[in-house]
Design a protein around this motif. Sequence first.
Motif, PDB file in Angstrom:
ATOM      1  N   SER A 165      41.640  44.750  35.600  1.00 49.68           N
ATOM      2  CA  SER A 165      41.495  44.918  37.046  1.00 49.68           C
ATOM      3  C   SER A 165      40.117  44.473  37.533  1.00 49.68           C
ATOM      4  O   SER A 165      39.991  43.889  38.616  1.00 49.68           O
ATOM      5  CB  SER A 165      41.755  46.369  37.438  1.00 49.68           C
ATOM      6  OG  SER A 165      40.922  47.234  36.682  1.00 49.68           O
ATOM      7  N   GLN A 221      46.680  46.478  33.973  1.00 50.19           N
ATOM      8  CA  GLN A 221      45.465  46.580  34.785  1.00 50.19           C
ATOM      9  C   GLN A 221      44.377  47.381  34.072  1.00 50.19           C
ATOM     10  O   GLN A 221      43.183  47.143  34.260  1.00 50.19           O
ATOM     11  CB  GLN A 221      45.783  47.251  36.131  1.00 50.19           C
ATOM     12  CG  GLN A 221      46.745  46.476  37.007  1.00 50.19           C
ATOM     13  CD  GLN A 221      47.229  47.301  38.190  1.00 50.19           C
ATOM     14  OE1 GLN A 221      46.479  48.126  38.738  1.00 50.19           O
ATOM     15  NE2 GLN A 221      48.484  47.100  38.584  1.00 50.19           N
ATOM     16  N   GLU A 222      44.771  48.339  33.213  1.00 52.69           N
ATOM     17  CA  GLU A 222      43.823  49.239  32.550  1.00 52.69           C
ATOM     18  C   GLU A 222      43.349  48.721  31.191  1.00 52.69           C
ATOM     19  O   GLU A 222      42.475  49.332  30.561  1.00 52.69           O
ATOM     20  CB  GLU A 222      44.476  50.614  32.361  1.00 52.69           C
ATOM     21  CG  GLU A 222      44.929  51.268  33.655  1.00 52.69           C
ATOM     22  CD  GLU A 222      43.793  51.894  34.457  1.00 52.69           C
ATOM     23  OE1 GLU A 222      42.617  51.670  34.095  1.00 52.69           O
ATOM     24  OE2 GLU A 222      44.085  52.605  35.434  1.00 52.69           O
ATOM     25  N   LEU A 224      43.686  48.672  39.914  1.00 53.12           N
ATOM     26  CA  LEU A 224      42.967  47.786  40.831  1.00 53.12           C
ATOM     27  C   LEU A 224      42.100  48.582  41.799  1.00 53.12           C
ATOM     28  O   LEU A 224      40.948  48.217  42.074  1.00 53.12           O
ATOM     29  CB  LEU A 224      43.956  46.920  41.604  1.00 53.12           C
ATOM     30  CG  LEU A 224      44.285  45.540  41.036  1.00 53.12           C
ATOM     31  CD1 LEU A 224      45.398  44.889  41.851  1.00 53.12           C
ATOM     32  CD2 LEU A 224      43.056  44.646  41.012  1.00 53.12           C
ATOM     33  N   GLY A 232      51.621  45.291  42.048  1.00 53.44           N
ATOM     34  CA  GLY A 232      51.718  46.121  40.865  1.00 53.44           C
ATOM     35  C   GLY A 232      53.141  46.196  40.348  1.00 53.44           C
ATOM     36  O   GLY A 232      54.097  45.812  41.022  1.00 53.44           O
ATOM     37  N   ILE A 241      49.118  50.211  41.649  1.00 52.13           N
ATOM     38  CA  ILE A 241      47.885  49.414  41.640  1.00 52.13           C
ATOM     39  C   ILE A 241      46.658  50.319  41.502  1.00 52.13           C
ATOM     40  O   ILE A 241      45.553  49.936  41.899  1.00 52.13           O
ATOM     41  CB  ILE A 241      47.757  48.532  42.904  1.00 52.13           C
ATOM     42  CG1 ILE A 241      47.896  49.364  44.193  1.00 52.13           C
ATOM     43  CG2 ILE A 241      48.755  47.385  42.871  1.00 52.13           C
ATOM     44  CD1 ILE A 241      47.554  48.592  45.456  1.00 52.13           C
TER      45      ILE A 241
END
Length: 601
Positions: free
Chosen positions: A6, A166-167, A32, A101, A29
């Motif tokens: 992200s 994202q993580e 993000l 997402g 998300i």
Amino acid sequence: MTPKVSDHILERLRAWGVDHVFGYPGDGINGLLTAWGRADTHPVFVQARHEEMAAFEAVGYAKFSGRTGVCVATSGPGAIHLLNGLYDAKLDHVPVVALVGQTDRSAMGGSYQQEVDLLSLFKDVAAEYCQMVTVPEQLPNVLDRAMRTAAARRTVTAVIVPADVQELDYSPPEHAFKMVPSSLGNPRWTVVPEDGELRRAAEVLNAGRKVAMLVGQGARHARPQVERTAELLGAGVAKALLGKDALPDTLPYVTGAIGLLGTRPSYELMRDCDTLLTIGSSFPYTQFLPEFEQARGVQIDLDPFMVGLRYPYEVNLVGDAARTLDALLPLLVRKEDRDWQRTVCDNTERWWEVMARRAEVDADPVNPEFAVHALDHLLPDDAMVTADSGSAANWYARHLRFRGRMRGSLSGTLATMGPGVPYAIGAKFAHPDRPAIALVGDGAMQMNGLAELITIAKYWQEWQDPRLVVAVLNNRDLNQVTWEMRAMEGAPSFLPSQELPDVDYAGFARSLGLAAERAVEPGQVPDGWQQALTADRPFLLELRTDPAVPPIPPHATWDQIRAAAESVLRGDSDSTAMVRQGFRAKLQELLPSFGGRHGHH
């Protein structure tokens, strides 16, 4: 701390020069959003009230800045909500990138909460490029291609990033088998037709005696070349609605908008010409172009897939409008006979006189044409004007004469309700030092404009010029469809679908800390505009307009006008009031705009 995927997404957006992202939060998300916190909201996250509004704001930003708009939404319902705004971008050829997402990879295929097949969902709207990132090494190439494709093809692209991806710790692609490296930047190039094609086009244009030009948004950057071409050819120039700001309306041979929302002189220009030159426009309504075999045609468009679509053009030139005209101009011979252009200028001058008379027609309480006509001479030379779909778009098209640096837009091809206010918000983030005006019907205002007043209240103090005027044409009617029913179907208005509840728009705006006034009689309209355009904060101007003033198209036949009048007078529950207003007399005052030959034209 090792950067997460992200973090790298935001870093890459910054590298692309993205300064604003329009969106709405959701757990799909969250990675993000956390990265945005670490990045001190750079690029700026602009919180809309709804994902569709975020997409519209990205479209407005792109239209008024000339740059790529970016929007973001969560998985499932958030992604679905983006679609209408994204289709608006796609159909109007506007570059927008959607970041979306998705549920964790481990849950995919398990009918998990908010799991939607996003690749299938976006398959059409982002047909040019839609990808899901499943490993960190995939990211830079996917995001770079999405940004580059959106700008190069002037379209929508989508990047889907599952929540767990994202993580993840970010790691770049390696110099290895089945790794795809990437690089930044939009390459610039110029497309110019071959010399032989230019000579063929010049032969057609030089042979014509009555040349008509049609320009669209693709000609906006070629204003000097378009003006020089019109002067050499002694042409009249009509503008597609998306190209309303391509040429100033102060040029005497510019006939204004064309089409259902267009002007009478544009209709006459196409009706009587013998040659058509179209530049940067995919205007879709063939019936408003010359009759087949009446005129020889030349088209200039940057996109080879958009040439030859609307008319049987004799020569199709694929190229940048400015550079193509630069190459074409030396081949054109100045026409000494100016009778045709003088006729076009006379027709246009007479049209603006008719518009002024139409604006003066009495109505109950305010003539909507007067409500917009009164703004015309007050518009700042650097104004950015948006219009929503509906009858408000008619008055925008016909009563506002653009000049100077004025810019304007609306939903052209999709013609969706709802973008008027979010477009203006996007325009303000693109140019916070310029005033913006949104012309919105009460239907669109109730649909979503009221909620986006909250967005305006949230952000307006960040803008150097605080002026954002939302003008609501409040006639308690879904007026465009009402008149289409009357004119095209000869049917009375179906009140359960058309009648709108009355809302205190000005009062709601004031409750948010915005300025507001109501104009409920004609004498209050000019003062209302003056107050709005000189206010020290965003301003809502509520204009109480008469639903009985018809947005009559320039090609309307007398039979259609009569059918509309008769449907009102015989069938509607409001017919008694309309008779009391002298509807027949009102219609009679509007007839000069039809040129006198009612039986056919």
